[in-house]
Design a protein around this motif. Structure first.
Motif, PDB file in Angstrom:
ATOM      1  N   ILE A 106       0.858  -1.188   0.000  1.00  0.00           N
ATOM      2  CA  ILE A 106       0.000   0.000   0.000  1.00  0.00           C
ATOM      3  C   ILE A 106       0.896   1.240   0.000  1.00  0.00           C
ATOM      4  O   ILE A 106       1.715   1.424   0.904  1.00  0.00           O
ATOM      5  N   SER A 107       0.741   2.069  -1.011  1.00  0.00           N
ATOM      6  CA  SER A 107       1.559   3.281  -1.091  1.00  0.00           C
ATOM      7  C   SER A 107       1.039   4.335  -0.116  1.00  0.00           C
ATOM      8  O   SER A 107      -0.103   4.277   0.347  1.00  0.00           O
ATOM      9  N   SER A 108       1.877   5.311   0.156  1.00  0.00           N
ATOM     10  CA  SER A 108       1.482   6.424   1.031  1.00  0.00           C
ATOM     11  C   SER A 108       0.280   7.152   0.451  1.00  0.00           C
ATOM     12  O   SER A 108      -0.651   7.510   1.176  1.00  0.00           O
ATOM     13  N   ALA A 109       0.299   7.357  -0.856  1.00  0.00           N
ATOM     14  CA  ALA A 109      -0.804   8.060  -1.507  1.00  0.00           C
ATOM     15  C   ALA A 109      -2.111   7.282  -1.362  1.00  0.00           C
ATOM     16  O   ALA A 109      -3.167   7.868  -1.097  1.00  0.00           O
ATOM     17  N   GLN A 110      -2.044   5.953  -1.500  1.00  0.00           N
ATOM     18  CA  GLN A 110      -3.245   5.126  -1.358  1.00  0.00           C
ATOM     19  C   GLN A 110      -3.779   5.176   0.075  1.00  0.00           C
ATOM     20  O   GLN A 110      -4.988   5.280   0.291  1.00  0.00           O
ATOM     21  N   LEU A 111      -2.872   5.087   1.029  1.00  0.00           N
ATOM     22  CA  LEU A 111      -3.275   5.108   2.430  1.00  0.00           C
ATOM     23  C   LEU A 111      -3.900   6.461   2.784  1.00  0.00           C
ATOM     24  O   LEU A 111      -4.962   6.522   3.425  1.00  0.00           O
ATOM     25  N   ALA A 112      -3.280   7.539   2.356  1.00  0.00           N
ATOM     26  CA  ALA A 112      -3.821   8.873   2.627  1.00  0.00           C
ATOM     27  C   ALA A 112      -5.189   9.040   1.984  1.00  0.00           C
ATOM     28  O   ALA A 112      -6.122   9.557   2.604  1.00  0.00           O
ATOM     29  N   GLU A 113      -5.324   8.580   0.749  1.00  0.00           N
ATOM     30  CA  GLU A 113      -6.606   8.674   0.047  1.00  0.00           C
ATOM     31  C   GLU A 113      -7.690   7.876   0.775  1.00  0.00           C
ATOM     32  O   GLU A 113      -8.831   8.335   0.913  1.00  0.00           O
ATOM     33  N   LEU A 114      -7.330   6.704   1.272  1.00  0.00           N
ATOM     34  CA  LEU A 114      -8.286   5.883   2.015  1.00  0.00           C
ATOM     35  C   LEU A 114      -8.768   6.604   3.277  1.00  0.00           C
ATOM     36  O   LEU A 114      -9.962   6.666   3.558  1.00  0.00           O
TER      37      LEU A 114
END
Length: 178
Positions: A53-61
């Motif tokens: 899980i990328s940082s961008a994906q985690l932040a978006e979630l």
């Protein structure tokens, strides 16, 4: 590894200053509490540890879960904390912020534990006496703990008054044992 409170304090201070500038102390308190709840979710904790899980994906979630309850500043905070690997500090940041907010508003959270329930009139008298003693507005919560036998314990920040029968008996046992 530094303690979470050492990590959280600078973030909380910066957010507090931002909230003061925006005249939005309560709004930021709500957003931070929401983020603390979201960050404490076991599924999110596991996702934060997953290298796929990328940082961008985690932040978006996280932003999606919070939906419209986050303003742009809140969304930026999420991105910053995720990018810096500080998602696990969100709860501590929220707690540190609440302390700063309470100090600024001259409010102290206090807890009174009694051996038996007390009526509303007595609760009001205790709250007024504590407010007079501390010289601040007091949010006093009441609890019952029958193990105290009698009396009460009052906690307000670092200030503690233990007037319980249980504490007096423990002191007596200690004195007799010495």
């Amino acid at each position: 590894m530094p303690a979470q409170s050492n990590i959280a304090r600078p973030y909380a201070q910066a957010l507090f200053e931002l909230a003061q500038e925006q005249k939005d102390l309560a709004g930021w308190a709500e957003r931070l509490q929401l983020l603390a709840v979201v960050a404490s979710d076991k599924t999110l904790i596991n996702l934060a540890r997953d290298p796929r899980i990328s940082s961008a994906q985690l932040a978006e979630l996280i932003v999606d879960v919070c939906s419209d309850k986050l303003n742009d500043g809140g969304k930026n905070l999420v991105k910053l904390l995720v990018r810096n690997g500080r998602v696990n500090a969100m709860g501590d940041i929220a707690q540190a912020y609440v302390v700063l907010k309470a100090e600024a508003e001259k409010v102290v959270a206090a807890n009174m534990i009694t051996a038996a329930p007390i009526n509303e009139s007595q609760q009001k008298q205790f709250a007024e006496a504590l407010q007079s003693r501390l010289g601040r507005s007091v949010n006093l919560e009441f609890e019952v703990d029958e193990e105290l036998i009698g009396g009460a314990v009052i906690r307000a920040g670092d200030w503690v008054v233990d007037g319980s029968v249980k504490a007096q008996l423990e002191q007596l046992v200690g004195a007799l044992s010495a």
